[in-house]
Design an enzyme around this catalytic site. Sequence first.
Site, PDB file in Angstrom:
ATOM      1  N   CYS A   1      -2.252   3.480  10.595  1.00 31.69           N
ATOM      2  CA  CYS A   1      -2.516   4.538   9.606  1.00 31.69           C
ATOM      3  C   CYS A   1      -3.826   5.227   9.993  1.00 31.69           C
ATOM      4  O   CYS A   1      -3.955   6.451   9.907  1.00 31.69           O
ATOM      5  CB  CYS A   1      -2.663   3.943   8.208  1.00 31.69           C
ATOM      6  SG  CYS A   1      -1.323   2.860   7.693  1.00 31.69           S
TER       7      CYS A   1
ATOM      8  N   HIS B   1      -5.331   9.120  10.224  1.00 35.28           N
ATOM      9  CA  HIS B   1      -6.012   9.545   9.001  1.00 35.28           C
ATOM     10  C   HIS B   1      -7.481   9.127   8.923  1.00 35.28           C
ATOM     11  O   HIS B   1      -8.160   9.443   7.949  1.00 35.28           O
ATOM     12  CB  HIS B   1      -5.229   9.062   7.776  1.00 35.28           C
ATOM     13  CG  HIS B   1      -3.841   9.633   7.741  1.00 35.28           C
ATOM     14  ND1 HIS B   1      -3.590  10.950   7.468  1.00 35.28           N
ATOM     15  CD2 HIS B   1      -2.628   9.080   8.016  1.00 35.28           C
ATOM     16  CE1 HIS B   1      -2.280  11.189   7.544  1.00 35.28           C
ATOM     17  NE2 HIS B   1      -1.679  10.060   7.872  1.00 35.28           N
TER      18      HIS B   1
ATOM     19  N   ARG C   1       6.489   7.916   0.836  1.00 37.33           N
ATOM     20  CA  ARG C   1       5.674   8.580   1.866  1.00 37.33           C
ATOM     21  C   ARG C   1       5.238   7.574   2.922  1.00 37.33           C
ATOM     22  O   ARG C   1       5.244   7.869   4.112  1.00 37.33           O
ATOM     23  CB  ARG C   1       4.465   9.265   1.230  1.00 37.33           C
ATOM     24  CG  ARG C   1       3.682  10.116   2.210  1.00 37.33           C
ATOM     25  CD  ARG C   1       4.518  11.306   2.652  1.00 37.33           C
ATOM     26  NE  ARG C   1       3.913  12.049   3.753  1.00 37.33           N
ATOM     27  CZ  ARG C   1       4.110  11.779   5.034  1.00 37.33           C
ATOM     28  NH1 ARG C   1       4.885  10.771   5.397  1.00 37.33           N
ATOM     29  NH2 ARG C   1       3.538  12.501   5.970  1.00 37.33           N
TER      30      ARG C   1
ATOM     31  N   CYS D   1       6.088   7.714   6.925  1.00 37.64           N
ATOM     32  CA  CYS D   1       5.082   7.581   7.975  1.00 37.64           C
ATOM     33  C   CYS D   1       5.520   6.549   9.006  1.00 37.64           C
ATOM     34  O   CYS D   1       5.446   6.791  10.211  1.00 37.64           O
ATOM     35  CB  CYS D   1       3.742   7.163   7.391  1.00 37.64           C
ATOM     36  SG  CYS D   1       2.604   8.536   7.176  1.00 37.64           S
TER      37      CYS D   1
END
Lengths: 275, 114
Positions: A189, A193, A232, A236
């Site tokens: 992740c 991000h 979501r 991803c």
Amino acid sequence: MKSFCLFIYLIISSSLAWADPEQDRKQILDFYQQIFPQLPLADYAQGVYAIDSDAKKSWQAIEEFPPYEFALEEGKELFNRPFNNGARYADCFPNKGIAIAQNYPYWDEQKQSIITLASAINACRLQNQAPALPYAQGEITKILAYMAFTSRGQLINTIIPEHSQQALSAYEQGKAYFYRRRGQLNFSCASCHVDNAGKFIRSEILSPALGHTTHWPAYRLNTGEMGTLHRRFMDCNKLIRAPIDAAQSPALRQLEFFLSYMANGLALNGPSTRK
Amino acid sequence: MKKLAGLFLLALMTACTHPKTQQDLSIGKQLSFQRNKGNCLACHVIDDGEAPGNIGPALQHIQTRFTTKEELKALIWDATQFNPQTSMPPFGKNKILTPDEVDHVVDYIWSLNR
């Protein structure tokens, strides 16, 4: 003397192993502060639109006639409709379920598990002999939309209870999930991000992870449907070609717990619209 | 006959100085641009590719950045062996591209020298 040394050793080693979520949160805030020095902390609640002024304009225009409005109306109706036994959702929640989304997810010491708002909705249904709802989309997004709407402006208040090693461990697992690389594309992740927040991937700007939990459920313009935060997450994992953990699986609840703790103090603004 | 031999020699020279024809390179280019293949454009500015990302460096002057084509290939195959923190997916190692496809992509990227 020997036992004293052991005692000191245990104290030192346990303090080393003792994770410090508040320190993690401060580090994340400092990190983003460095990349986006002009951005006020409160703006992270807007997700990617906080750092993408063009997209922000069209988002604000869409929010004038929000596509989630029907879901919201239906959600209010569903929320207030009694179960067959006469009980309502309001009977399952503190403050009758109004303006409480900021307190989820939380650690339930008795159940030894993370309670998300979506899982609490299903627990309420089961308690009243109604079947559980699927977690990624559909009816649950409408109920969540209404509960989120009544919680707009409330500040995220994720608590890791002191002295609960299990709660801390759940947080730690969520954090590890966030930073662990996975899937064929070998991304975590954080690869997108944190490491590359604010950069362009094709023509899209990568959002900062800080504030990822503020605006759910969201109406996705690309699917034309309401979806949950966990949906979501699933998208991803699909994009990076990794195994897809199910909505409300322990792994995704832990991830939500971690992200939500990082977002402590940000204002909720769901339901929302996203591309 | 002499003329024919001359033509042959010319063709041979052309083939050697231009080891990959434009057509070969276009396969690599396509693989590099395609979203479900290399998708290099997601992160890199390349040639005339539309809407490139800016996560990685622009792919230009490649032969001044790599001494050999093999070096370039090793990076595309598995960038994590040079930098564990890299954002670049290991295209060969994780079978995102077949070995054949990696070679086409390497040929194309190696040709980006402006």
